[in-house]
Design a protein around this motif. Structure first.
Motif: not given
Length: 315
Positions: A181-183, A188-189, A252-253, A95-96
């Motif tokens: 991994v969020l960064i 990328i998005g 990615i993760i 979710a995060l």
């Protein structure tokens, strides 16, 4: 000399025969296009999905997977997954990771789209450069971010320590692994959101902006009262497509943290892979159950996307 008279019934029969052949020809052409697509969907979507459902409802081991003989387990695998200590952290991380990525990607993409919509020298070149993260293979992007966020030799820590900041263990700290991994995923998005929203801006009539300027509307008033409301259909589709895509992000993760340390950056996609292929004894049936939960979540968002797309087409 007498003129040859033609039988109207013969002409009508010949006309019907020609029309019949034309209809058959059109149907054959239609089937020629439909059959390859149908076969592709059956073999690469329907069959794997049914196979995954069968895996989740049976108690498969590696041996029984090869032989095809496995006992029926019903919902036991799903109950075991829901009771597993990893389930709650994986759901929370999913979710995060998903909503954090979508929020920042959409906000940054919208800001860049509005910025580039104002024509200025080299705007086309700069807009093209922003597409580079989206065009790069995910393996390359994840590897680059792994190097940049390396605790010892990464450029990010080098810049932070150069300004007197502390060294951060981006990829090995439970507090920072998910942020890392969020960064990378946000980076990328953003181009995807930029491209879609920029296309939406191009569909807004310039007459509306000219009328607003004549009425004395400022930049913020124009954005909030004209641009943003008219972009709602495109914005909804962009967000929902991003949600469906981000839910299933794996590479990615896995490349950057492998879901660690511990379960700090483990999402449902990573957990499913760990159960099935992460080493040790493969737990194929629980892995399939986790994968089906992820498919169900993505399916719900997919239905929402289709519904909003139909509304956008009708408006």
């Amino acid at each position: 000399m007498s003129a040859t008279r033609r039988d109207p019934r013969t002409d009508a029969g010949g006309g019907r025969s020609v029309r019949r052949r034309q209809r058959w020809r059109a149907q054959l052409v239609a089937w020629a296009f439909i059959v390859p697509v149908a076969l592709y969907l059956v073999f690469f979507y329907a069959y794997p999905l049914l196979r995954n459902l069968d895996l989740s409802f049976r108690d498969y081991s590696l041996a029984s997977f090869i032989t095809g003989n496995a006992d029926w387990a019903g919902l036991d695998n799903y109950l075991a997954v829901l009771k597993n200590p990893t389930f709650v952290p994986a759901m929370l991380n999913t979710a995060l990771f998903t909503f954090g990525s979508i929020l920042v990607q959409f906000a940054a993409g919208l800001a860049l789209a509005v910025f580039f919509f104002r024509k200025f020298p080299l705007s086309g070149l700069l807009r093209a450069l922003f597409l580079v993260p989206w065009l790069l293979p995910l393996l390359v992007s994840a590897s680059i971010w792994s190097w940049m966020l390396n605790s010892d030799s990464g450029i990010v820590n080098a810049v932070i320590t150069a300004f007197g900041g502390p060294q951060i263990n981006w990829l090995t700290s439970p507090q920072w692994a998910l942020v890392s991994v969020l960064i990378a995923n946000i980076w990328i998005g953003i181009p995807f959101n930029l491209v879609i929203l920029y296309s939406g801006l191009q569909n807004i009539s310039t007459d509306i902006y000219e009328a607003a300027s004549l009425d004395g509307a400022g930049s913020w008033q124009t954005f909030w009262r004209i641009t943003f409301p008219l972009l709602r259909p495109v914005s909804a589709i962009t967000i929902l497509l991003g949600l469906v895509y981000t839910l299933k992000v794996f590479d990615i993760i896995w490349i950057m943290t492998k879901g660690g340390p511990g379960d700090a950056s483990t999402t449902l996609a990573i957990w499913s892979y760990r159960l099935g292929f992460g080493g040790g004894t493969p737990q194929l049936s629980p892995a399939a159950a986790v994968g089906n939960l992820l498919i169900l979540i993505a399916f719900v968002f997919g239905l929402l996307y289709i519904r909003l797309q139909r509304k956008a087409e009708q408006s």
